[in-house]
Motif scaffolding. Structure first.
Motif, short mmCIF file in Angstrom:
data_model
loop_
_atom_site.label_atom_id
_atom_site.label_comp_id
_atom_site.label_asym_id
_atom_site.label_seq_id
_atom_site.Cartn_x
_atom_site.Cartn_y
_atom_site.Cartn_z
N VAL A 128 0.83 -1.21 0.00
CA VAL A 128 0.00 0.00 0.00
C VAL A 128 0.87 1.26 0.00
N GLU A 129 2.04 1.18 0.61
CA GLU A 129 2.93 2.34 0.65
C GLU A 129 3.43 2.73 -0.74
N ARG A 130 3.28 1.83 -1.71
CA ARG A 130 3.73 2.15 -3.08
C ARG A 130 2.67 2.86 -3.91
N ILE A 131 1.49 3.08 -3.34
CA ILE A 131 0.42 3.74 -4.08
C ILE A 131 0.84 5.16 -4.45
N HIS A 132 0.64 5.52 -5.72
CA HIS A 132 1.01 6.85 -6.20
C HIS A 132 0.03 7.90 -5.69
N VAL A 133 0.55 9.03 -5.25
CA VAL A 133 -0.27 10.15 -4.79
C VAL A 133 0.16 11.41 -5.52
N PRO A 137 -3.39 18.48 11.34
CA PRO A 137 -2.70 17.82 10.23
C PRO A 137 -2.78 16.29 10.29
N ARG A 138 -2.98 15.74 11.49
CA ARG A 138 -3.16 14.29 11.55
C ARG A 138 -4.42 13.87 10.79
N GLY A 139 -5.42 14.75 10.76
CA GLY A 139 -6.64 14.45 10.01
C GLY A 139 -6.40 14.42 8.51
N SER A 140 -5.66 15.40 8.00
CA SER A 140 -5.38 15.40 6.56
C SER A 140 -4.51 14.22 6.18
N GLN A 141 -3.58 13.85 7.06
CA GLN A 141 -2.75 12.67 6.78
C GLN A 141 -3.59 11.40 6.77
N ALA A 142 -4.54 11.30 7.69
CA ALA A 142 -5.40 10.12 7.73
C ALA A 142 -6.23 10.01 6.45
N LEU A 143 -6.72 11.14 5.94
CA LEU A 143 -7.45 11.12 4.67
C LEU A 143 -6.61 10.49 3.57
N LEU A 144 -5.36 10.91 3.50
CA LEU A 144 -4.48 10.43 2.44
C LEU A 144 -4.15 8.95 2.62
N LEU A 145 -3.86 8.55 3.86
CA LEU A 145 -3.46 7.16 4.10
C LEU A 145 -4.60 6.19 3.80
N ILE A 146 -5.81 6.52 4.25
CA ILE A 146 -6.93 5.61 3.97
C ILE A 146 -7.31 5.69 2.49
N GLY A 147 -7.16 6.85 1.88
CA GLY A 147 -7.41 6.95 0.45
C GLY A 147 -6.52 6.00 -0.33
N ARG A 148 -5.25 5.89 0.07
CA ARG A 148 -4.34 4.94 -0.59
C ARG A 148 -4.81 3.50 -0.39
N ALA A 149 -5.25 3.19 0.83
CA ALA A 149 -5.69 1.82 1.10
C ALA A 149 -6.93 1.48 0.28
N LEU A 150 -7.86 2.42 0.15
CA LEU A 150 -9.05 2.16 -0.66
C LEU A 150 -8.69 1.96 -2.12
N ALA A 151 -7.71 2.74 -2.60
CA ALA A 151 -7.26 2.55 -3.98
C ALA A 151 -6.68 1.14 -4.16
N ALA A 152 -5.89 0.69 -3.19
CA ALA A 152 -5.30 -0.65 -3.28
C ALA A 152 -6.38 -1.72 -3.26
N LEU A 153 -7.39 -1.56 -2.40
CA LEU A 153 -8.47 -2.54 -2.35
C LEU A 153 -9.28 -2.56 -3.64
N ASP A 154 -9.20 -1.47 -4.39
CA ASP A 154 -9.89 -1.40 -5.68
C ASP A 154 -8.98 -1.86 -6.83
N GLY A 155 -7.75 -2.26 -6.50
CA GLY A 155 -6.82 -2.74 -7.52
C GLY A 155 -6.13 -1.65 -8.30
N ARG A 156 -6.13 -0.43 -7.77
CA ARG A 156 -5.50 0.70 -8.46
C ARG A 156 -4.17 1.06 -7.79
N ASP A 157 -3.27 1.66 -8.57
CA ASP A 157 -1.99 2.10 -8.02
C ASP A 157 -1.95 3.61 -7.84
N PHE A 158 -3.09 4.26 -7.82
CA PHE A 158 -3.15 5.71 -7.62
C PHE A 158 -4.43 6.07 -6.88
N VAL A 159 -4.45 7.23 -6.27
CA VAL A 159 -5.58 7.70 -5.47
C VAL A 159 -6.42 8.66 -6.29
#
Length: 321
Positions: free
Chosen positions: A215-220, A247-269
């Motif tokens: 998941v850490e490899r997801i492009h943002v 800022p922890r809130g904005s970071q959480a948005l980005l981190l979960i957004g990456r995980a959702l992209a991965a669960l959808d089989g995408r490499d980008f958010v």
């Protein structure tokens, strides 16, 4: 592990948990995405909706060790972290680990224990370690907390302070199942012929860490990051809000957004990934003004109005679809 493999693994995990937990597809997807993003989950809803079963089932499917901590008013910090005990055979004090030393800790009814005991989890949730009598002990990885809270019963409870709420990456509400879902819950219990429900492990021990690394490899794109910042900043200026998301809130948005992209089989958010999780990520991080609180303003509605008012970026990732 490629992103198609992550999407398939996510489907298998949700299917395995779905054999036991019925009618929680949306919250379970967000809870799974939060764990893949390395975060902690707070389930806040009325009793009897299957929150405890969902946590135990997720732990089983993810191949994690699991401990359940029933939070009560007499629970002490040492009951969570562990403490030093005297060993008669050696004549020394040795550290005996508490239930927090596990892969997934379920803190059931966390708002029933005192603030002192609640705070014993803060260091663990933020730094994956506990400190007892000046000595620090690593919890290892993965380590995740799923906590439950009852929002309708206040007698004998202690509201979670803002600092601890902020440690949870998401706060989720389960909601009542529809009649068909509730009937399926009953029939599932009949088919099992026992109260206990077993969920097979989808991931081997260590498998979750591999997925999290992928998941850490997801492009943002930079504009996606700017969109997360804009949403968090807008909560600080919103009507009815005394203190907005950090800022922890904005970071959480980005981190979960990456995980959702991965669960959808995408490499980008996509921007839609961020919009989907805005309410569960940001609503519990807002402190309303006294007037708004007295008027019964719902922080979730504030976040929805913020999302509606912030322009969605013309993302390069969106164009890749």
């Amino acid at each position: 592990m490629n992103f198609d493999d992550i999407a398939e693994t996510g489907r298998r995990i949700r299917a395995a948990v779905g054999t036991v937990v019925v009618g929680m597809e949306g919250p379970l997807e967000f809870a799974l995405a939060t764990i893949l993003a390395g975060g902690h989950v707070l389930f806040e809803d009325v009793p009897g909706l299957g929150k405890t079963v969902a946590a135990r089932s997720l732990a089983s499917a993810l191949g994690l060790s699991f401990r359940r901590l029933q939070c009560t008013p007499d629970l002490l910090p040492g009951d969570v972290t562990g403490s030093y005990v005297y060993a008669p055979d050696t004549g020394e004090f040795v550290f005996r680990r508490g239930p927090i030393f596990t892969g997934l800790l379920l803190a059931d009814e966390i708002n029933r224990t005192t603030p002192k005991t609640q705070s014993a989890m803060l260091e663990a949730m933020a730094e994956r370690q506990v400190t007892v009598e000046g000595n620090s002990f690593s919890l290892g990885t993965p380590f995740h907390v799923i906590a439950t809270a009852n929002p309708i019963e206040y007698e004998g409870t202690y509201a979670l302070p803002e600092a601890q709420l902020d440690r949870f990456m998401v706060r989720l509400a389960v909601g009542y199942p529809d009649p068909e879902g509730e009937a399926e819950i009953l029939l599932s219990r009949v088919r099992r012929r026992q109260e206990a429900a077993d969920v097979p492990a989808v991931l081997e021990p260590g498998g979750l860490a591999e997925v999290q690394q992928a998941v850490e490899r997801i492009h943002v794109d930079p504009d996606i990051a700017a969109y997360c910042v804009a949403l968090a900043a807008a909560t600080r200026r919103a009507q009815h809000v005394a203190v907005g998301a950090s800022p922890r809130g904005s970071q959480a948005l980005l981190l979960i957004g990456r995980a959702l992209a991965a669960l959808d089989g995408r490499d980008f958010v996509r921007p839609d990934d961020i919009k989907r999780v805005a309410v569960p990520v940001l609503a519990h991080r807002l402190t309303l003004t006294p007037q708004a609180w007295a008027q019964g303003v719902d922080p979730a509605d504030v976040v929805r109005s913020v999302v509606a008012g912030v322009a969605v970026p013309p993302s390069i990732s969106a164009a890749r679809t």
